[in-house]
Write a protein that holds these residues in place. Structure first.
Motif, PDB file in Angstrom:
ATOM      1  N   LYS A   1      -3.442  13.953 -11.234  1.00  0.00           N
ATOM      2  CA  LYS A   1      -4.654  14.744 -11.652  1.00  0.00           C
ATOM      3  C   LYS A   1      -5.863  14.839 -11.218  1.00  0.00           C
ATOM      4  CE  LYS A   1      -1.202  15.658 -15.281  1.00  0.00           C
ATOM      5  NZ  LYS A   1      -0.976  15.355 -16.402  1.00  0.00           N
ATOM      6  N   GLU A   2      -5.991  13.439 -10.608  1.00  0.00           N
ATOM      7  CA  GLU A   2      -7.704  13.344  -9.958  1.00  0.00           C
ATOM      8  C   GLU A   2      -7.894  13.269  -9.064  1.00  0.00           C
ATOM      9  OE1 GLU A   2     -10.993  11.761 -12.020  1.00  0.00           O
ATOM     10  OE2 GLU A   2      -8.678  11.190 -12.974  1.00  0.00           O
TER      11      GLU A   2
ATOM     12  N   ASN B   1     -12.839   1.791 -12.479  1.00  0.00           N
ATOM     13  CA  ASN B   1     -11.516   2.204 -10.934  1.00  0.00           C
ATOM     14  C   ASN B   1     -11.096   0.998 -10.392  1.00  0.00           C
ATOM     15  OD1 ASN B   1     -13.156   2.918  -9.772  1.00  0.00           O
ATOM     16  ND2 ASN B   1     -12.061   4.451  -9.198  1.00  0.00           N
ATOM     17  N   ASN B   2     -12.215   0.080 -10.120  1.00  0.00           N
ATOM     18  CA  ASN B   2     -11.247  -0.677  -8.995  1.00  0.00           C
ATOM     19  C   ASN B   2     -10.165  -2.287  -9.769  1.00  0.00           C
ATOM     20  OD1 ASN B   2     -11.366  -2.465  -7.243  1.00  0.00           O
ATOM     21  ND2 ASN B   2     -12.803  -3.688  -7.689  1.00  0.00           N
TER      22      ASN B   2
ATOM     23  N   LYS C   1       0.892  -1.460   0.195  1.00  0.00           N
ATOM     24  CA  LYS C   1       0.339  -0.089  -0.116  1.00  0.00           C
ATOM     25  C   LYS C   1       0.517   1.215   0.194  1.00  0.00           C
ATOM     26  CE  LYS C   1      -1.021  -0.313   5.020  1.00  0.00           C
ATOM     27  NZ  LYS C   1      -2.005  -0.577   5.925  1.00  0.00           N
ATOM     28  N   SER C   2       2.025   1.279   0.864  1.00  0.00           N
ATOM     29  CA  SER C   2       2.874   2.335   0.687  1.00  0.00           C
ATOM     30  C   SER C   2       3.634   2.965  -0.636  1.00  0.00           C
ATOM     31  CB  SER C   2       4.062   2.117   1.348  1.00  0.00           C
ATOM     32  OG  SER C   2       5.045   1.292   1.713  1.00  0.00           O
ATOM     33  N   VAL C   3       3.313   1.746  -1.629  1.00  0.00           N
ATOM     34  CA  VAL C   3       4.467   1.790  -3.148  1.00  0.00           C
ATOM     35  C   VAL C   3       3.224   2.300  -4.024  1.00  0.00           C
ATOM     36  CG1 VAL C   3       6.189   0.562  -2.609  1.00  0.00           C
ATOM     37  CG2 VAL C   3       4.595  -0.322  -2.900  1.00  0.00           C
ATOM     38  N   VAL C   4       2.179   1.892  -3.509  1.00  0.00           N
ATOM     39  CA  VAL C   4       1.016   2.264  -4.489  1.00  0.00           C
ATOM     40  C   VAL C   4       0.677   4.199  -5.708  1.00  0.00           C
ATOM     41  CG1 VAL C   4      -1.612   2.133  -5.447  1.00  0.00           C
ATOM     42  CG2 VAL C   4      -0.374   0.645  -3.841  1.00  0.00           C
TER      43      VAL C   4
ATOM     44  N   VAL D   1     -12.768   7.851 -15.563  1.00  0.00           N
ATOM     45  CA  VAL D   1     -13.280   8.788 -14.529  1.00  0.00           C
ATOM     46  C   VAL D   1     -12.963   8.168 -12.693  1.00  0.00           C
ATOM     47  CG1 VAL D   1     -15.403   9.564 -12.842  1.00  0.00           C
ATOM     48  CG2 VAL D   1     -15.661   9.215 -15.482  1.00  0.00           C
ATOM     49  N   ASP D   2     -12.472   8.926 -12.344  1.00  0.00           N
ATOM     50  CA  ASP D   2     -11.408   9.095 -11.077  1.00  0.00           C
ATOM     51  C   ASP D   2     -10.245   7.603 -11.131  1.00  0.00           C
ATOM     52  OD1 ASP D   2     -13.082  10.537  -9.206  1.00  0.00           O
ATOM     53  OD2 ASP D   2     -14.727   9.033  -9.016  1.00  0.00           O
ATOM     54  N   ASP D   3      -9.631   7.518 -12.204  1.00  0.00           N
ATOM     55  CA  ASP D   3      -8.580   6.721 -12.466  1.00  0.00           C
ATOM     56  C   ASP D   3      -7.577   7.216 -11.420  1.00  0.00           C
ATOM     57  OD1 ASP D   3      -8.504   8.852 -13.667  1.00  0.00           O
ATOM     58  OD2 ASP D   3      -6.532   7.936 -14.355  1.00  0.00           O
ATOM     59  N   VAL D   4      -7.757   7.220 -10.058  1.00  0.00           N
ATOM     60  CA  VAL D   4      -6.858   6.974  -8.699  1.00  0.00           C
ATOM     61  C   VAL D   4      -5.509   6.553  -8.877  1.00  0.00           C
ATOM     62  CG1 VAL D   4      -6.389   7.598  -6.452  1.00  0.00           C
ATOM     63  CG2 VAL D   4      -8.243   8.671  -7.421  1.00  0.00           C
ATOM     64  N   HIS D   5      -5.603   5.170  -8.894  1.00  0.00           N
ATOM     65  CA  HIS D   5      -4.543   4.116  -8.848  1.00  0.00           C
ATOM     66  C   HIS D   5      -3.984   3.546  -9.768  1.00  0.00           C
ATOM     67  CE1 HIS D   5      -4.272   5.325  -4.158  1.00  0.00           C
ATOM     68  NE2 HIS D   5      -5.708   4.814  -4.475  1.00  0.00           N
ATOM     69  N   GLY D   6      -5.096   3.373 -10.765  1.00  0.00           N
ATOM     70  CA  GLY D   6      -4.692   2.788 -12.638  1.00  0.00           C
ATOM     71  C   GLY D   6      -6.250   2.390 -13.259  1.00  0.00           C
ATOM     72  N   TRP D   7      -6.698   1.710 -13.911  1.00  0.00           N
ATOM     73  CA  TRP D   7      -7.973   1.465 -15.188  1.00  0.00           C
ATOM     74  C   TRP D   7      -7.934  -0.335 -14.690  1.00  0.00           C
ATOM     75  CZ3 TRP D   7     -11.636   4.376 -14.620  1.00  0.00           C
ATOM     76  CH2 TRP D   7     -12.756   3.784 -15.668  1.00  0.00           C
TER      77      TRP D   7
END
Length: 542
Positions: A111-112, A283-284, A103-106, A126-132
């Motif tokens: 920009k989101e 985005n999950n 979790k510390s290297v995610v 939409v909401d691609d916070v950690h990837g797609w």
């Protein structure tokens, strides 16, 4: 591949010319010598489970283990140095980004704005916070040859007939496979119950089982069976589950031939044969079932699980961010998803992309070729697993690759990796690993690799799927400490700095097939982080 055949001093000269200028304030490594393979090795005693957990980090000289000398690189070459953060794209089945050791290297998209339902960076996701997640809620999928049988228009007649041949053989083999795996699981259950009773416990290690002394023939027989099973590198309970999956798969082939009619893709709502239909999924990045992200979580851990934190294992790279792109289902990946996954990772800053997946048919391979070329233009290295079929991929298809004719590269930014065993002897190449004097570039550790799996757990797994992220981790290490080197330069450093192995080895687990190790790949080398740092440092001075 063979269109770029440069070695030794000519390699360094050519790559320097292609570089971006000398890097300042580099250390002087003149007192350090590159590691070479010893001719004769007196093996240390058998590795304990604790030692096995990090054998890929060990050294072929000091430890008599064909690891990548990662620990030695950190201790002797990188001590007190600070690199730049490198984004590594993990195109896979998903990653448990909540894992204690990841979790510390995610990676987080700067920009989101999380969970506001708005495409803040206007990239179409939409909401691609950690990837797609290009698969949405899909978990299971058909194999590519099955999709070809369902839709003949995907390929030409020759390819269709090849796909039909594969399918027909699968059906004809299913009954024998079902009987084999059913007998295997009964044998495993019986042996497991005997040892459980002898040890007085339900869960035991390989060491505990081996230490059990008994003259009872049933106990001895059970130990022999379980010793073979432990060699697969996963706990007995997990191995039983994997065998049961194989039984279920064969039963499905035999009893439900209409399963080809299932449309797993329907819930996604896209057009899988239209590359212009690009914005789908969600985005999950863990997917709908975190446990199904086992493969991708393990791959991510090999690259980036936290080093020296006294939990789990250690990652290869110490300053990376893992960008997850979920595109690989339980079945064969779609070419469209892989092409878009590569482009997504590139567009969001990945400098290294790991691809631990593959298949024998690729109806839209040109889409993936274009994505690989796009990554090359953006200076991104792609590390790909050679495959686990014990085949020579100079003659058998293994997609994706970087050549249309198995001879000429379309670009110079993809490196293909075979798998090594931890024994520095005739069993050095993993028995399952694909080989290829033209189409496999290097080998790296891929047997009994210990890394993260979902829900804060860890496991030994094996495959070229594990060898590739070991190399991706070394690539990230190079790009972190030597950011001016190009993707092409890093690829050739990985290839040319590897330790050359000059010995005969067993190929494909067949004792009657013995060949020089140097014939199994283009370089005849195993990746070595220590040597790679030395070469990168020298090259960066030019």
């Amino acid at each position: 591949m063979n269109n770029i055949k440069i070695s030794g001093l000519s390699l360094i000269s050519a790559l320097v010319l292609a570089g971006c200028g000398a890097q300042k304030n580099l250390p002087n490594y003149s007192a350090f010598n590159a590691i070479t393979a010893p001719v004769d090795v007196t093996k240390n005693k058998e590795l304990t489970e604790t030692q096995l957990k990090r054998w890929s980090h060990l050294d072929i000289v000091k430890d008599t283990i064909p690891g990548m000398s990662v620990d030695r690189a950190y201790t002797e070459l990188l001590k007190n140095r600070k690199g730049q953060k490198v984004i590594v794209g993990i195109v896979d089945s998903g990653v448990d980004i909540e894992h204690e050791d990841l979790k510390s290297v995610v990676w987080s998209n700067p920009k989101e704005i999380p969970n506001n339902g708005i495409d803040d960076d206007k990239n179409g996701f939409v909401d691609d916070v950690h990837g797609w997640n290009f698969l949405g809620d899909i978990v299971k999928e058909h194999l590519e040859y099955e999709r070809i049988l369902k839709d003949k228009s995907l390929v030409d007649e020759v390819t269709y007939q090849e796909a039909k041949k594969v399918y027909d053989k699968k059906i004809s083999d299913a009954e024998n496979q079902q009987k084999y795996y059913s007998k295997l699981i009964v044998s495993l259950d019986n042996a497991d119950n005997v040892i459980k009773k002898q040890l007085g416990k339900d869960v035991y290690s390989a060491e505990e089982m081996k230490a059990l002394e008994s003259k009872d023939t049933l106990v001895q027989k059970s130990k022999t069976i379980l010793q073979r099973m432990f060699s697969y590198g996963i706990p007995i309970a997990d191995l039983k589950a994997e065998i049961q999956k194989q039984i279920d798969a064969q039963n499905e082939l035999l009893n439900d031939k209409e399963s080809l009619d299932i449309d797993y893709r329907k819930i996604l709502g896209d057009k899988p044969n239209d590359i212009t239909d690009t914005h789908y999924g969600n985005n999950n990045v863990m997917g709908p079932d975190k446990e199904e992200a086992l493969h991708g979580t393990h791959v991510a851990g090999i690259v980036a699980q936290m080093r020296n934190n006294n939990i789990g294992g250690d990652g290869i790279a110490d300053n990376v961010a893992i960008l997850t792109v979920r595109a690989v289902p339980d079945g064969d990946e779609y070419d469209k998803d892989i092409a878009l996954a590569i482009r997504y990772a590139v567009d969001n800053g990945a400098k290294v992309i790991n691809g631990s997946f593959g298949k024998a048919f690729s109806p839209h391979k040109n889409w993936v070729f274009d994505a690989i070329k796009y990554a090359a233009k953006k200076d991104v290295l792609i590390v790909h697993a050679a495959g686990n079929d014990a085949k020579n991929i100079d003659f058998y298809d293994n997609f994706p690759n970087d050549s249309e004719d198995k001879k000429t590269e379309i670009s110079d930014n993809l490196i293909t990796v075979g798998a090594l065993n931890f024994e520095y002897d005739e069993n050095l190449p993993a028995r399952f690993s694909n080989i290829g004097k033209i189409n496999v570039d290097v080998f790296a550790p891929g047997v009994k690799i210990y890394a993260t799996v979902p829900n804060n757990k860890y496991r030994f797994l094996q495959g070229t799927s594990m060898a590739a992220p070991n190399v991706a981790g070394v690539a990230a290490l190079i790009r972190s400490y030597y950011p001016k080197l190009t993707a092409s330069q890093v690829k050739h450093i990985l290839m040319d700095s590897g330790v050359a192995i000059n010995k005969d080895v067993v190929v494909g687990g067949n004792p009657n097939d013995v060949r020089p190790f140097k014939e199994l790949s283009k370089t005849g080398r195993i990746v070595n982080a220590y040597n790679a740092i030395l070469m990168a440092n020298e090259m960066s001075k030019k």
